[in-house]
Design an enzyme around this catalytic site. Structure first.
Site, PDB file in Angstrom:
ATOM      1  N   ASP A 282      -0.701  -0.702   2.647  1.00 46.61           N
ATOM      2  CA  ASP A 282      -0.677  -1.073   1.331  1.00 46.61           C
ATOM      3  C   ASP A 282       0.538  -0.324   0.591  1.00 46.61           C
ATOM      4  OD1 ASP A 282      -1.021  -2.296  -1.016  1.00 46.61           O
ATOM      5  OD2 ASP A 282      -3.076  -1.732  -1.308  1.00 46.61           O
TER       6      ASP A 282
HETATM    7  C1  BGC Z   1      -2.149  -3.966  -3.795  1.00 41.83           C
HETATM    8  C2  BGC Z   1      -2.325  -4.918  -2.790  1.00 41.83           C
HETATM    9  C3  BGC Z   1      -1.036  -5.654  -2.705  1.00 41.83           C
HETATM   10  C4  BGC Z   1       0.024  -4.966  -2.677  1.00 41.83           C
HETATM   11  C5  BGC Z   1       1.355  -5.469  -2.788  1.00 41.83           C
HETATM   12  C6  BGC Z   1      -1.058  -3.090  -3.824  1.00 41.83           C
HETATM   13  O1  BGC Z   1      -0.797  -2.526  -4.865  1.00 41.83           O
HETATM   14  O2  BGC Z   1      -3.397  -3.063  -3.588  1.00 41.83           O
HETATM   15  O3  BGC Z   1      -3.514  -5.710  -2.707  1.00 41.83           O
HETATM   16  O4  BGC Z   1      -1.089  -6.733  -1.517  1.00 41.83           O
HETATM   17  O5  BGC Z   1       0.127  -3.963  -3.806  1.00 41.83           O
HETATM   18  O6  BGC Z   1       1.672  -6.179  -4.064  1.00 41.83           O
END
Ligand code: BGC
Length: 759
Positions: A282
């Protein structure tokens, strides 16, 4: 004839797939033989250039330069064929080995035609419609140059305080698994021969939804049985459906952050489940492992690679430290090669080595994005996601005549229709409730008043508006709160019925939007109290990204329609339901607590040694002194304009042996005046086992349509697979004994039949 053809066809398909794999492997081996270590590590780097959709607190620097140097494997956060082409051109023309990039985005509940937030979508219990929404999202995302969607989010959540409950399918692993599968199938279709399908990315692996106290990014700690039984199934279902990638979560599991957790990313994911795709972290979850306290930047990067992480989102820990770790013997060349190979395989399967520009077609956006057809589907799907929680004296559906007072801060707020995670969505294209009512019931005389701000609390306003300072979701009216209410009461006094559009702003749920108090903000409670005082019937249309505590609202409003955040066509879809063009059929997928103090509250709880059956209070039971145990609205609950009554559960046998199948049937009758759809739910209860079981578990559901006066027999085939559970040593099997087969319209109101099942 068929019997002889089928095995031959299967054999042919297997041989064909093997030949394709062999061809891919040769290609990649050949390519990798030309790659330097730096270039291999470069493939493991996922960057966000900033400027467009930024979904975290840092953005990547010198992106163009890095692409040229072969230091980038993929890019996310940009949209539009022109921008994507520009970046792809740098990779293909400007880098030494011309390796194309993959392009990702948070396509969560639609791309530009927005569908209801995922929690709302799940309330439709309609996997065909959910699949369709994902497939339209894929078509629009690819029209915008993308080939990778960071979805489905399949985290089970039992805590409505957690803001991201809005992004998932609620509390149940069975329903969550069906939806996870439908979404993966919708995104990926039958493969990427069509450049209208995208790679799916299941997230967040794993258990993110069990953050302690519902506080965002908080610690998770749970037993293995609970994990396997309730939290892991939807991830597994998504993988079994062929999801090409998976995203590790921010939280820790058994004391090790998911992004560096070898048990999770290798033993469970690859060895036990046979996952063949790639794992991406993530957003900066790799470098955040230093805050978790498991090592410095270099150490956590090595930890992640050793654990089985293939791609690093934004942290650049792989890029900056893996070579050093390789020289120091902290990671191996094979680990780097394996990760690099998995990324290249994804690119190969997407067809990018044949044509790096195959997802980039400048003529597509005008035709394929926000088309009439897509908007029509969004309207239909949104109507299916709404849940009618109360409808006293059949106040709904409304007549298309007379005078309506349409009041409330969400009644005419385009900004708040799309809901959280609508990164490519354009709120100016959304239809508000007020507009929808005018579109659907032209002859109704409508008086509008804002009535209240979403909240007047400066602390909450500042935080809830933090995502977008330029287009604030919560605005403060020039009029005083009292003046706003007085306008609304004035409007109400001239009307036959009041529609009160109240709730949360779009980003009062979503990432980094946990709330400790999940009732309506005071400003809106004051408005509702004033409206109820007028004595006119009040229909609450509730916009929300999570279950809310609604005791007063539920007791005092005449009707309560939960519309979540319905997306681009929200207003039209709500009006369709309010005026009876479509009878509401949604059923909630997360329990609505009576009090925050009950959380976590969920239907599939354990019995305990001192169960309280909800009747007269007695000392020494598992209960509270001040509130009941039951939630305000249980899992699976939702009304219709029709009225569905259930007959007794009939079973074709009461004793079964081994792998026999039980047939359970119930007759459902619509005794109401309106036709409608009903989701018939099958629960199984296993009262005695070697480990304690939940009081019941959802094991099936069927959606039927019944005209007034019509009856239908609904039949479920119950198999021993539905009786299986995880034992103390995580063996997945069923045990002989008594079972209750329960069928009903929600998890609480069920009819039951008992059977004995021996091995
Ligand atoms: C979130 C994810 C997301 C990623 C990219 C993160 O902060 O937890 O769900 O896909 O950002 O935007």
């Amino acid at each position: 004839m068929k019997k002889t053809l089928l095995p031959a066809l299967l054999l042919f398909a297997t041989m064909h797939a093997q030949a394709q794999d062999a061809k891919m492997n040769t290609f990649i081996t050949n390519l990798m033989s030309k790659m330097t270590v730096d270039e291999k590590i470069g493939q493991l780097n996922l960057v966000i250039p900033g400027g467009s959709a930024v979904t975290g607190s840092v953005v990547s620097k010198d992106v163009d330069d890095k692409i040229r140097k072969g230091q980038v494997g993929g890019l996310f956060g940009i949209t539009g064929p022109d921008k994507v082409r520009q970046a792809q051109k740098i990779a293909v023309d400007g880098s030494r080995l011309h390796i194309p990039l993959i392009f990702g985005l948070d396509v969560i509940h639609g791309h530009k035609t927005m569908f209801p937030i995922p929690l709302g979508l799940s309330c439709s219990w309609d996997t065909a419609l959910i699949k369709k929404s994902a497939s339209i999202a894929a078509s629009e995302a690819t029209a915008d140059g993308l080939n990778w969607a960071f979805s489905p989010m399949v985290d089970i959540a039992r805590d409505a305080r957690w803001g991201r409950i809005s992004e998932g399918s609620g509390e149940d692993p069975f329903l969550g698994s069906q939806i996870a599968k439908a979404m993966v199938q919708g995104y990926q279709g039958t493969g990427y021969k069509s450049a209208r399908n995208v790679m799916a990315c299941v997230k967040h692996f794993a258990l993110y939804g069990a953050a302690e106290a519902g506080r965002e990014y908080n610690t998770v700690d749970m037993s293995k049985i609970k994990m396997y039984e309730y939290y892991l199934p939807p991830y597994k279902a998504a993988i079994d459906a062929g999801a090409a990638s998976i995203m590790s979560s921010f939280n820790e599991i058994d004391g090790v952050p998911a992004t560096g957790n070898k048990w999770l990313l290798t033993d469970l994911l690859r060895t036990q489940w046979g996952f063949k795709g790639f794992v991406v972290s993530d957003y900066t979850s790799l470098s955040e492992m230093t805050n978790h306290g498991v090592g410095d930047y270099q150490a956590v990067s090595a930890l992640a690679l050793n654990a089985g992480l293939d791609m690093d989102m934004v942290a650049e820990g792989f890029l900056n430290t893996l070579k050093k770790s390789l020289t120091e013997g902290k990671v191996t060349q094979k680990q780097i090669d394996d990760a690099c190979r998995r990324i290249l395989e994804a690119k190969y399967k997407l067809g990018l080595f044949d044509d790096p520009y195959r997802f980039i077609d400048e003529s597509r956006p005008a035709k394929d994005i926000l088309s009439d057809e897509n908007r029509k589907a969004a309207r239909e799907i949104a109507a299916h996601s709404f849940v009618l929680l109360k409808n006293n004296a059949g106040i709904l559906p409304l007549k298309k005549s007379g005078t309506l007072a349409v009041v409330g801060p969400l009644a005419d707020s385009k900004r708040n229709m799309l809901g959280t995670w609508s990164v490519a969505g354009d709120y100016t294209k959304s239809v508000t409730l007020l507009e929808g009512i005018k579109n659907v019931a032209g002859d109704v005389n409508v008086i509008y008043a804002k009535g209240a701000n979403i909240t007047d609390d400066p602390f909450l306003i500042k935080r809830a508006n933090a995502l977008d300072a330029n287009a604030k979701e919560i605005t403060t009216d020039a009029k005083s709160p009292d003046a706003l209410i007085s306008d609304a009461v004035d409007a109400a006094s001239k009307a036959d019925v009041i529609i009160a559009a109240v709730g949360e702003s779009a980003d009062m749920t979503g990432e980094s939007s946990s709330r400790a108090d999940i009732s309506l903000p005071e400003s809106q409670e004051n408005l509702l109290k004033a409206l109820v005082k007028t004595g006119k019937p009040v229909v609450i249309v509730l916009f929300n990204g999570r279950p809310l505590v609604l005791n007063w609202e539920s007791a005092n409003a005449n009707a309560l329609l939960d519309v979540w955040f319905g997306g681009t066509e929200a207003g039209n879809a709500i009006a369709d339901v309010l005026f009876g063009n479509y009878s509401p059929s949604g059923k909630i997928t997360a329990s609505f607590p009576m009090s925050v103090g009950q959380i976590p509250v969920y239907y599939n709880h354990k019995n305990t040694g001192r169960p309280y059956n909800g009747e007269d209070f007695a000392k020494f039971k598992s209960d509270y002194l001040d509130i009941p145990n039951e939630p305000l609205y249980p899992f699976g609950f939702g009304l219709s304009y029709g009225n569905f009554t259930y007959g007794d559960v009939k079973v074709d046998k009461t004793t079964l042996k081994g792998n026999e199948t039980l047939t359970a049937t119930v007759t459902v009758t619509n005794t109401g005046k309106y036709g409608g759809e009903e989701t018939v739910q099958l629960y199984i209860s296993d009262p005695v086992a070697s480990v304690t079981r939940s009081v019941e578990d959802l094991k099936g559901f069927k959606k039927i349509t019944l005209q007034p006066g019509e009856s239908k027999d609904v039949t479920f085939a119950v198999t021993t697979d539905m009786l299986k559970f995880y034992s103390n040593n995580l063996k997945y099997d069923w045990e002989a004994g008594q079972f209750f087969v329960r069928i009903g319209g929600n998890s609480h109101d069920v009819k039951s039949a008992s059977v004995m099942w021996s091995k």
